[in-house]
Design a protein around this motif. Sequence first.
Motif, short mmCIF file in Angstrom:
data_model
loop_
_atom_site.label_atom_id
_atom_site.label_comp_id
_atom_site.label_asym_id
_atom_site.label_seq_id
_atom_site.Cartn_x
_atom_site.Cartn_y
_atom_site.Cartn_z
N GLY A 33 0.78 -1.22 0.00
CA GLY A 33 0.00 0.00 0.00
C GLY A 33 0.81 1.27 0.00
O GLY A 33 0.44 2.26 -0.64
N ILE A 34 1.93 1.29 0.73
CA ILE A 34 2.75 2.49 0.81
C ILE A 34 3.34 2.83 -0.57
O ILE A 34 3.31 3.98 -1.01
CB ILE A 34 3.89 2.33 1.84
CG1 ILE A 34 3.31 2.23 3.25
CG2 ILE A 34 4.88 3.48 1.73
CD1 ILE A 34 2.67 3.51 3.75
N ALA A 35 3.87 1.81 -1.26
CA ALA A 35 4.43 2.03 -2.59
C ALA A 35 3.36 2.51 -3.56
O ALA A 35 3.59 3.42 -4.37
CB ALA A 35 5.08 0.75 -3.11
N ALA A 36 2.16 1.92 -3.48
CA ALA A 36 1.07 2.31 -4.37
C ALA A 36 0.64 3.75 -4.10
O ALA A 36 0.40 4.53 -5.03
CB ALA A 36 -0.11 1.36 -4.21
N ALA A 37 0.55 4.12 -2.81
CA ALA A 37 0.16 5.48 -2.45
C ALA A 37 1.16 6.50 -3.01
O ALA A 37 0.77 7.58 -3.47
CB ALA A 37 0.05 5.61 -0.94
N SER A 38 2.44 6.14 -2.98
CA SER A 38 3.46 7.02 -3.52
C SER A 38 3.28 7.21 -5.02
O SER A 38 3.35 8.34 -5.53
CB SER A 38 4.85 6.44 -3.22
OG SER A 38 5.86 7.22 -3.81
N VAL A 39 3.05 6.11 -5.74
CA VAL A 39 2.85 6.19 -7.19
C VAL A 39 1.63 7.05 -7.52
O VAL A 39 1.65 7.87 -8.45
CB VAL A 39 2.69 4.78 -7.78
CG1 VAL A 39 2.19 4.84 -9.23
CG2 VAL A 39 4.00 4.01 -7.72
N LEU A 63 -7.31 3.67 0.00
CA LEU A 63 -8.48 4.23 -0.66
C LEU A 63 -8.97 5.49 0.05
O LEU A 63 -9.34 6.48 -0.59
CB LEU A 63 -9.58 3.18 -0.72
CG LEU A 63 -10.92 3.61 -1.32
CD1 LEU A 63 -10.74 4.11 -2.76
CD2 LEU A 63 -11.91 2.45 -1.29
N ALA A 64 -8.98 5.45 1.39
CA ALA A 64 -9.43 6.61 2.16
C ALA A 64 -8.56 7.83 1.85
O ALA A 64 -9.07 8.94 1.66
CB ALA A 64 -9.40 6.30 3.65
N GLY A 65 -7.25 7.63 1.77
CA GLY A 65 -6.35 8.74 1.44
C GLY A 65 -6.59 9.27 0.04
O GLY A 65 -6.53 10.49 -0.20
N ALA A 90 -15.65 -1.40 2.35
CA ALA A 90 -15.00 -1.03 1.09
C ALA A 90 -15.82 0.00 0.33
O ALA A 90 -15.30 1.01 -0.15
CB ALA A 90 -14.78 -2.28 0.22
N LEU A 91 -17.12 -0.24 0.23
CA LEU A 91 -17.99 0.68 -0.50
C LEU A 91 -18.10 2.02 0.22
O LEU A 91 -18.09 3.08 -0.40
CB LEU A 91 -19.36 0.05 -0.71
CG LEU A 91 -19.36 -1.19 -1.62
CD1 LEU A 91 -20.72 -1.87 -1.59
CD2 LEU A 91 -18.98 -0.83 -3.05
N ASP A 92 -18.19 1.98 1.56
CA ASP A 92 -18.27 3.22 2.33
C ASP A 92 -16.98 4.03 2.24
O ASP A 92 -17.00 5.27 2.35
CB ASP A 92 -18.58 2.92 3.80
CG ASP A 92 -20.06 2.60 4.03
OD1 ASP A 92 -20.87 2.85 3.11
OD2 ASP A 92 -20.39 2.09 5.12
N ALA A 93 -15.86 3.34 2.05
CA ALA A 93 -14.58 4.04 1.94
C ALA A 93 -14.39 4.69 0.57
O ALA A 93 -13.46 5.48 0.38
CB ALA A 93 -13.42 3.07 2.20
N GLY A 94 -15.28 4.35 -0.37
CA GLY A 94 -15.20 5.00 -1.68
C GLY A 94 -14.94 4.06 -2.83
O GLY A 94 -14.71 4.52 -3.96
N ALA A 95 -14.97 2.74 -2.59
CA ALA A 95 -14.80 1.79 -3.70
C ALA A 95 -16.00 1.88 -4.63
O ALA A 95 -17.13 2.11 -4.21
CB ALA A 95 -14.65 0.37 -3.16
#
Length: 229
Positions: A33-39, A63-65, A90-95
């Motif tokens: 997740g950290i690497a993906a958030a950076s990208v 997803l929240a970020g 997941a859906l509430d978080a914005g998926a």
Amino acid sequence: MRILLVEDNADLADAIVRRMRRDGHAVDWQSDGIAAASVLRYQAFDLIVLDIGLPRLNGLGLLAGLRERGDATPVLMLTARDGIEDRVKALDAGADDYLSKPFDFREFEARCRALLRRHHGRAADAVQIGGLVFDAGAHRVTLDGEAIDLPNREFRLLEILIGRLGQAVGKDEIGNGLFGFDDEAGPNAIELYVGRLRKRLAAAPLRIVTVRGVGYLLEAADAGGNADG
């Protein structure tokens, strides 16, 4: 289209990447997740396929970020968890959609197409312009009922241009949609694919106009305006 896959199961990730690249999509893969958030802070994508159970930062946190920053990129959540609570979270978080593992790749691809359609404002996979029909779901282009053979990159280039019919599309946007981080794309790659697509669409009621200093514009062949290149 450009897709980011965030999945820590290497075997599953490899299968998804191969399947989507076979269909001509540009796919980048991150395993935590950290690497993906950076990208995601510097690279735009058309779709994010996101596992919930990730190391370092789980999918819900990522997803929240993303949504807190106002990023509306469509997100398809993947998870081995099959409980209603996880789906609701997941859906509430914005998926935008949710798929439990294991899954059938046909359903996976259909859900990806639906999210991409919705994101680009299309109600159906098929778009008709005169006698030309572009069908993203069937991966098929026909002209007056006869198939036009388009290799994957030319097919995805046409998809990008049709999605912005009548509007200039920048070279950077086209490049982001066609090429992933691992793709070898020279400085003239976009011009090469545009040239090939022009030849294949020579008999179609469409033309690709070069917009100097910007990129390319797809328009109906009888539309006004001056073509260049």
